[in-house]
Design an enzyme around this catalytic site. Structure first.
Site, PDB file in Angstrom:
ATOM      1  N   HIS A  92      -6.408   7.416  -1.619  1.00 30.99           N
ATOM      2  CA  HIS A  92      -5.397   6.359  -1.617  1.00 30.99           C
ATOM      3  C   HIS A  92      -4.129   6.887  -2.269  1.00 30.99           C
ATOM      4  O   HIS A  92      -4.191   7.679  -3.224  1.00 30.99           O
ATOM      5  CB  HIS A  92      -5.912   5.140  -2.396  1.00 30.99           C
ATOM      6  CG  HIS A  92      -4.813   4.312  -3.006  1.00 30.99           C
ATOM      7  ND1 HIS A  92      -4.416   4.452  -4.325  1.00 30.99           N
ATOM      8  CD2 HIS A  92      -4.024   3.340  -2.479  1.00 30.99           C
ATOM      9  CE1 HIS A  92      -3.438   3.615  -4.582  1.00 30.99           C
ATOM     10  NE2 HIS A  92      -3.168   2.932  -3.480  1.00 30.99           N
ATOM     11  N   ASN A 143       0.092   5.308  -3.068  1.00 32.89           N
ATOM     12  CA  ASN A 143       1.221   4.421  -2.788  1.00 32.89           C
ATOM     13  C   ASN A 143       2.318   4.642  -3.816  1.00 32.89           C
ATOM     14  O   ASN A 143       2.053   5.057  -4.946  1.00 32.89           O
ATOM     15  CB  ASN A 143       0.801   2.946  -2.738  1.00 32.89           C
ATOM     16  CG  ASN A 143       0.654   2.338  -4.112  1.00 32.89           C
ATOM     17  OD1 ASN A 143       1.634   1.898  -4.722  1.00 32.89           O
ATOM     18  ND2 ASN A 143      -0.560   2.313  -4.628  1.00 32.89           N
TER      19      ASN A 143
END
Length: 293
Positions: A129, A131
């Site tokens: 992940h 971001n």
């Protein structure tokens, strides 16, 4: 001041889009070099929109999702730039973790960012992940983001490789950043009802406003730049490894843990749904197949 921040917003939004383009190209390159009988995977790209209460323009973005590739079973790389007025629940949630008294008086906001989650075909290759984002209100601005590795089958050397790259990029800005943000990731990516972390960590930061926008933006850019060198080295080492049905079972069970975390605890999921962003884009992080024991 307003004109200055309009320029800064545009710069941040453009950066997130350029990072998205770089990652999408790199991932499709992995598909091309994997080999195998099937066609290499490609991203399906669609526009997303944010729903506003009065029907006015509230922004949107691009959702890029690849399914059933040679390397990636499912990967999404989303960018968005949204704006409007925060609802009361969103204001309360933000005010609970920082002093945003001005937001109650003027709940306008602007937010832009990139969000990526990859679920891999080979159980020896970890899910990942990443971001980064910028948030602005008339009374405050800040950056946030990070990345973390989520292996079903753990290899300490892969964890070390991933963390070493993150540390190097953090150290370029502030030696205290890596230990601080690693500890924050260990706390944030913990699944309380399971009593364990969802993976082997990484870095996580939020509410970053040192008073120097340029410095904080430069750091956020380097967090984004760190992602490909941190992750691709691990992928190259593991993507051709043979695996068993037991390996696949471990992968699917671990995905169940990942799904639980994202649906119950993840701030980005909560914020996206609370503010009316496209639900398919918000829930892009969920794995295509998972199991629970």
């Amino acid at each position: 001041m307003t004109d200055m921040f309009e320029t800064r917003k545009a710069r941040a939004s453009a950066w997130f889009r350029s990072l998205r383009d770089e990652i999408v190209a790199a991932f499709e390159g992995l598909e091309d070099t994997q080999g195998g009988g099937q066609e290499p995977g490609r991203f399906d790209v669609s526009e997303t929109t944010r729903a506003s209460d009065d029907g006015s323009d509230a922004g949107g973005g691009l959702m890029s999702v690849m399914r059933g590739g040679r390397v990636f079973e499912k990967v999404g790389v989303n960018v968005s730039t949204v704006y409007g007025t925060l609802g009361e629940r969103a204001v309360q949630a933000m005010a609970a973790r920082k002093d945003l008294s001005g937001l109650r008086d003027d709940p306008r906001f602007w937010a832009s960012g990139i969000s990526l989650v990859a679920h891999m075909q080979n159980p020896h290759v970890p899910a990942v992940h990443m971001n980064t984002r910028m948030f602005w209100t008339p009374s405050a601005w800040w950056f946030g983001g990070g990345s973390d590795l989520n292996p079903a089958i753990e290899y300490p050397e892969d964890t070390a490789t991933f963390h070493d790259v993150l540390k190097d990029h953090c150290d370029r800005h502030q030696p205290a950043y890596y230990p601080r943000f690693k500890a924050w990731a260990d706390e944030y990516f913990f699944v309380p009802h399971r009593g364990r972390a969802r993976g082997v960590g990484g870095i996580f930061y939020d509410d970053l406003n040192t008073g120097d926008w340029e410095a904080d933006f430069a750091f956020t850019q380097d967090v984004g730049r760190a992602f490909l060198p941190a992750f691709l080295g691990v992928v190259e080492k593991r993507r051709h490894a043979a695996f068993t049905e037991a390996d696949r079972e471990a992968q699917l069970v671990h995905r169940g843990l990942y799904a639980e975390y994202n649906l119950v605890y993840d701030r980005g999921t909560k914020f996206g749904l609370e503010t009316g962003h496209d639900a398919n884009a918000v829930l892009m992080s969920l794995p295509p197949v998972a199991k629970w024991t």
